[in-house]
Design a protein around this motif. Structure first.
Motif, PDB file in Angstrom:
ATOM      1  N   GLU A  13       0.893  -1.132   0.060  1.00  0.00           N
ATOM      2  CA  GLU A  13       0.011   0.010   0.006  1.00  0.00           C
ATOM      3  C   GLU A  13       1.058   1.229   0.008  1.00  0.00           C
ATOM      4  O   GLU A  13       2.023   1.251   0.704  1.00  0.00           O
ATOM      5  N   GLY A  33      -3.957   4.675  -9.093  1.00  0.00           N
ATOM      6  CA  GLY A  33      -5.122   4.071  -9.295  1.00  0.00           C
ATOM      7  C   GLY A  33      -5.522   2.644 -10.022  1.00  0.00           C
ATOM      8  O   GLY A  33      -4.053   1.794  -9.541  1.00  0.00           O
ATOM      9  N   TYR A  34      -5.963   2.328 -10.909  1.00  0.00           N
ATOM     10  CA  TYR A  34      -6.117   1.040 -11.311  1.00  0.00           C
ATOM     11  C   TYR A  34      -4.990   0.462 -12.180  1.00  0.00           C
ATOM     12  O   TYR A  34      -4.558   1.162 -12.990  1.00  0.00           O
ATOM     13  N   MET A  83      -6.647  -1.638  -5.768  1.00  0.00           N
ATOM     14  CA  MET A  83      -5.760  -0.625  -6.097  1.00  0.00           C
ATOM     15  C   MET A  83      -4.779  -0.439  -4.724  1.00  0.00           C
ATOM     16  O   MET A  83      -5.264  -0.190  -3.695  1.00  0.00           O
ATOM     17  N   CYS A 116      -2.603   2.222  -4.689  1.00  0.00           N
ATOM     18  CA  CYS A 116      -2.236   3.572  -4.615  1.00  0.00           C
ATOM     19  C   CYS A 116      -3.466   4.268  -4.827  1.00  0.00           C
ATOM     20  O   CYS A 116      -3.689   4.453  -6.075  1.00  0.00           O
ATOM     21  N   ARG A 117      -4.206   4.620  -4.178  1.00  0.00           N
ATOM     22  CA  ARG A 117      -5.484   5.537  -4.188  1.00  0.00           C
ATOM     23  C   ARG A 117      -5.350   7.150  -3.940  1.00  0.00           C
ATOM     24  O   ARG A 117      -4.529   7.217  -3.160  1.00  0.00           O
ATOM     25  N   THR A 149      -6.692   8.754  -1.657  1.00  0.00           N
ATOM     26  CA  THR A 149      -6.771   8.879  -0.250  1.00  0.00           C
ATOM     27  C   THR A 149      -5.160   8.617   0.279  1.00  0.00           C
ATOM     28  O   THR A 149      -4.864   9.225   1.263  1.00  0.00           O
ATOM     29  N   GLN A 150      -4.696   7.714  -0.239  1.00  0.00           N
ATOM     30  CA  GLN A 150      -3.363   7.171   0.289  1.00  0.00           C
ATOM     31  C   GLN A 150      -2.319   8.267  -0.230  1.00  0.00           C
ATOM     32  O   GLN A 150      -1.241   8.582   0.566  1.00  0.00           O
ATOM     33  N   GLY A 202      -4.710   9.208 -10.813  1.00  0.00           N
ATOM     34  CA  GLY A 202      -5.369   7.611 -10.451  1.00  0.00           C
ATOM     35  C   GLY A 202      -6.214   7.437 -11.434  1.00  0.00           C
ATOM     36  O   GLY A 202      -7.439   7.772 -11.483  1.00  0.00           O
ATOM     37  N   CYS A 205     -10.119   6.716 -10.697  1.00  0.00           N
ATOM     38  CA  CYS A 205     -10.181   7.498  -9.264  1.00  0.00           C
ATOM     39  C   CYS A 205     -10.787   8.892  -9.327  1.00  0.00           C
ATOM     40  O   CYS A 205     -10.235   9.631  -8.680  1.00  0.00           O
ATOM     41  N   ASP A 248     -12.312  11.029  -6.648  1.00  0.00           N
ATOM     42  CA  ASP A 248     -11.208  11.262  -5.422  1.00  0.00           C
ATOM     43  C   ASP A 248     -10.049  12.255  -6.083  1.00  0.00           C
ATOM     44  O   ASP A 248      -9.704  12.991  -5.039  1.00  0.00           O
TER      45      ASP A 248
END
Length: 223
Positions: free
Chosen positions: A121, A146-147, A155, A157-158, A160-161, A181, A184, A187
């Motif tokens: 993560e 992202g995806y 995922m 690495c989003r 939020t992270q 992302g 994403c 976001d």
């Protein structure tokens, strides 16, 4: 000048296997290689499409591979006038300080991480030493965001992270690939746009069916 900031290639002997492997993974989302995976193949495509310079985003997918990946990056940096290269650190690799010193001596300016390929993560503390080394040595960091079809169901690495890492490492020069992302967009718009993070535009053209959202991101995030 046209500078392609997100490309990939491999040592000539490894390129056929690497391209075949990536093609098998990427066909799940209708993406296919456009080069043979070699540095010369990238340069041929650059010449065909009017690209002046390209950045090779090398990725160490395991600790054992890391020194070889970085040695290849140094070779590209020293021998290719049209290509720039990134190094890569793996959180379980040995002598990360020595690796980054070697990269700097070759004139390399940044690192690439692909959290999906290393199955970590992006906000995991195991990556903090890499972030700290980037800050200490003035290296920028680009991360896949992202995806990714590998794996297709999670995922690593989003946005939020990414926001968490930005908050914890405000001096890190961070680039979130693929417009912040893949998959994403909302976001990205809510959490990252207007903040001190860069996006690269790789794959932005494949988001045509979500064009209104792409325009919102471009309007809100200063180029």
């Amino acid at each position: 000048m046209i500078f392609d900031f997100h490309t990939h290639c491999f040592p000539d002997a490894l390129a056929p296997h690497a391209i075949a492997h990536l093609a098998e993974i990427s066909k799940k989302c209708n993406l296919y290689p456009t080069t043979d995976g070699t540095a010369s193949g990238v340069i041929d495509q650059m010449h065909a499409h009017g690209v002046d310079k390209s950045l090779i985003c090398n990725v160490a997918t395991n600790a054992h591979q890391m020194p070889k990946v970085n040695a290849f990056a140094c070779t590209l940096a020293r021998e290719q006038d049209e290509l720039y290269a990134l190094g890569s650190l793996h959180p379980q690799g040995e002598d990360l300080e020595g690796q980054i010193q070697m990269l700097k001596s070759a004139g390399i300016k940044g690192l690439k991480l692909h959290p999906d390929y290393i199955r970590v993560e992006f906000d995991d503390p195991i990556l903090h030493p890499i972030f700290e080394l980037c800050v200490a040595h003035g290296m920028f960091l680009i991360t896949h965001a992202g995806y990714d079809p590998n794996p297709p169901d999670h995922m690593h690495c989003r946005p939020t992270q990414i926001k968490t890492v930005m908050d914890n490492f405000p001096d890190l020069v961070l680039i979130a690939a693929h417009m912040g992302g893949i998959g994403c967009e909302q976001d990205v718009l809510d959490l990252l746009c207007g903040k001190q993070v860069y996006f690269d535009t790789s794959h932005a053209g494949s988001f045509a069916y979500r064009q209104p959202m792409l325009h919102k991101i471009l309007d809100k995030h200063d180029p």
